[in-house]
Design an enzyme around this catalytic site. Sequence first.
Site, short mmCIF file in Angstrom:
data_model
loop_
_atom_site.label_atom_id
_atom_site.label_comp_id
_atom_site.label_asym_id
_atom_site.label_seq_id
_atom_site.Cartn_x
_atom_site.Cartn_y
_atom_site.Cartn_z
N CYS A 1 42.94 40.83 36.23
CA CYS A 1 41.58 41.14 35.35
C CYS A 1 41.68 40.65 33.92
O CYS A 1 40.53 39.82 33.56
CB CYS A 1 41.38 42.51 35.07
SG CYS A 1 42.78 43.32 34.14
N THR A 2 42.83 40.05 33.37
CA THR A 2 42.91 39.32 32.06
C THR A 2 42.43 37.95 32.37
O THR A 2 41.76 37.44 31.84
CB THR A 2 44.45 39.52 31.49
OG1 THR A 2 44.68 40.87 31.37
CG2 THR A 2 44.46 38.82 30.37
#
Lengths: 451, 535
Positions: free
Chosen positions: A217-218
């Site tokens: 997700c980062t």
Amino acid sequence: MAAAAVDAQMPEQQRRWHNIRKVLERSGPFCHPDFEPSSEILDFLMDSCKILVVGAGGLGCELLKDLALMGFKKIHIVDMDTIELSNLNRQFLFRKSDIGLSKAKCAVEFVNKRVPGCEAVAHHCAIQDLDEGFYRQFHIIVCGLDSIVARRWLNGMLMTLLQYNDDRSLDQSSVIPLVDGGTEGFKGNARVILPGMSACIECTLDLYPPQKTFPLCTIANTPRLPEHCIEYVKVIQWPKENPWGNATPLDGDDPQHVAWVFEKAQERATKHGITSVTYRLTQGVLKNIIPAVASTNAAIAATCATEVFKLASSCCTNMNNYMVLNMADGVYTYTFSAEKKPDCVACSNTTRILEVEADAVLMDIYEKLKEDQAYLMKNPGITTVINGRNKTLYMPSIKSIEERTRDNLKKKITELGLYNGAEILVADVTTPNTIAIKLKFSDNVDVEMSR
Amino acid sequence: MASPCPKSPEQSEKNKQYDRQLRLWGDHGQAALENGHICLINATALGTEILKSIVLPGVGAVTIVDDNIVSDEDIGSNFFLESSSKNLNRGSESLRLILELNPAVQGYAVQEATDQILQENPDFFKNFSVVIASSLGEKTIQSLSHHLWEINVPLIFCRSVGFLGSFRIQIKEHPIIESHPDNEQYDLRLDVPFHTLFDYLNSFDIDELDLKDHGHIPWIVILYKAVQKWQISNSNSWPMSRKEKNEIKEIIQQFKRVDDNGMPIYEENFEEALRAVNTSLTPTFLPVKIQELIYNSSAINLTKESSPFWIMCSALRAFVEAEGKGKLPVRGVLPDMTASTDHYVTLQNIYRNQAALDAELVYRKVQEIVAQLHCDNITETEVKLFCRHAHDLHLIKGSCITSEYQFSNTVSSYIARYLEEPDVMMVHYILLRAAEMFRSEHCRAPGEWEPESDIAKLKTCVSKLLTDISCSPFPKDDHIHEMCRYGGAEIHSVSAFLGGCVAHEAIKIVTKQYKPVNNTFIYDGASTNTATFTF
């Protein structure tokens, strides 16, 4: 000088080994209790003692040189890699003209030529290609690898070779000592393992730093570092855009591929106001490059070679049993006794037990084998025996079987025929053996009640 | 075939070859190494093992000084000699084989004795970056170290005997800008936020943000807000004690959002803020070590000959006393933290811009000093690097090796202190010195012919040394026995270990990065033990 007069009476061969003969043919107050000085020890090192060096890279080149100059002649070396330009800053047995050739073969050729009498033998293959019979022939194995998985496999192989007496005690003649070295930048470690007797690689898995990963997700949504942009291109953009067609996989050694990732990562970085995406960093992230320098490798390999010499000759007691080296701030070493784990998966010779919830699905077991500190496996394949017949529960390494068994991961283990006390057999790249593990249901009471 | 990649920033051959080490000391470290010229005295196994690990990474040039002839024993322990080298000059032969490792390195061999050079052509040594010597007699090591101390050329003197080894670094003054500490402290200025940081931190209202934004605030902001809230009831002081820090943690807990059941929602940035309470609330201060540096007389009494390091220290002092208000320039580095890209990049730029402004002020002060002194220019890049590392500057002040041989009071009491402990590694040092004394008295190593008969003689040498430092004799002779057992033998793997270490220290000195050993290192391969002493 008088010393020269004494020397002149000795044949050339004896004069050449004059240095190590002093510590082999003379006793001292700090010798190993079993040590009996004699000229036969050097004969043993030269004519009988067989050493296997695993890896012909930064440590392997040094080890081969060190061992040959410590009197060992029967040295085998195994490495599947070929020589690259970026090896030449430390792998000193190779030249530019050797690029593309087998590391093991080049190293052996060089050392045999430089040190007369040395009979080193090269094996240009993977360690997994060699069998028990091969490994059993050695007195000592020294390992200079950069891969933890390969180390664990080799460790497992040495455990396979162990034999136990009728009273379940270890047959000491089946023990092949393993001396293991590793480096990263200005840091390194060296250790001595007596399989079945002292802490092994699996006993001390927690000593390896956890692998640095970036959450998906980062990298997809909130990139902050240049590394996040590079990971994004590698994980998401490459498969999507398929720049070379035919689903060509990303090759960190192909400069064209690296350049493509570099450019796309720069684009992404600029879009988000992130700076410092460089070609060097791109390559570092793609290939997970570990910095390496000649000096650290020399120091660690030499420490390993000294321990091999001690093991083979008993002229000193061995280190007990793990040394760390840090050369970033001064030169610092620390030697400690790593402890053998009584329930070690590899060396304890006891039944392994895995605790699971009674209502667990197979995926829970799979994840546990990968994440539990005692196992840390890569792609465990799981089978079991039901009513005397082998049943494959999940096999990730073979595509067709993976597809066929994938659905099992979501099934409850009780549906798959497993029960409290059932045995599963697990195979993984980290070990040459299939490991038997007994399941223990943690909330047994509930199972009883639900029935 | 047309490639999907039109412009490929192809790396140079050199960058590829040195890739793995460039990641450790950078292109500027490599450039410094390539300007270095190392002199090796005596191509023993230890000597060539050292040169190997200096030539491979690409030092500019090496010179070997050696007037010995290759013997069978040399060939047996030294990898950079071959059978055909026998009876030839040892320096030239090993140079030939070492240069094969890296064609970019220049090499020279001088077939003269060190004593002769020191007498007839002492200027010979003045242009080397580092001189490394092994197998030198007591007299030569003293005259060499004295001379190199006078002309300010670093010296590393090393020994390898049996399972024992040592090296001693002699360097007058060695400033390190990039010390590469393992744990770099953050420089966040939460207690004294500069103007732009202050505005940014106060632009947040944690309670007003929607849940998504809430999970994207950098922990720096959360910590700052928590302290602000705490200060209302604590007369604007700064949380220092464990109790006060726990109160900050409480406040952070209260900042967390809760779900419908009143349970706190897990947010990574708030967890990071909680972890940072113990590490990142240290008030900004001028480290004592750095204070000592900028008020060092070398930084105050500048001359035309002052080194760039001292000029920059002087400019740094001027900055600290004026614009810095007692603090160093902002480092400008933000650790990674959970945050939206926007927040993170904005915050990062706030720190970076302030760092650039501070460095600019220091640079102007440097320029003023340079103009006043009429000395060589210092580039803006150098000053920026200096400011970036201003928190970790390190200075090594060395001592001359001759003080160990003259047993100055400081040296004697220092050794005596370790012998009383008793520290076995200091015993090894005494034994190495005693073996050296034995050699100058008897023209051979103790036990070179026969161990038993030399034990008494070596014991006499040990006693002499111990008397000189007013220490009582060793209770047991076991280490003396062991030294005689070695008989001066050079064991290859022991030399290879020391070779790696010494090469490493020479590279640190030439690149001026990482902290070298200060100043004596002892190795015992038999017990796998090492120690560092500072004479």
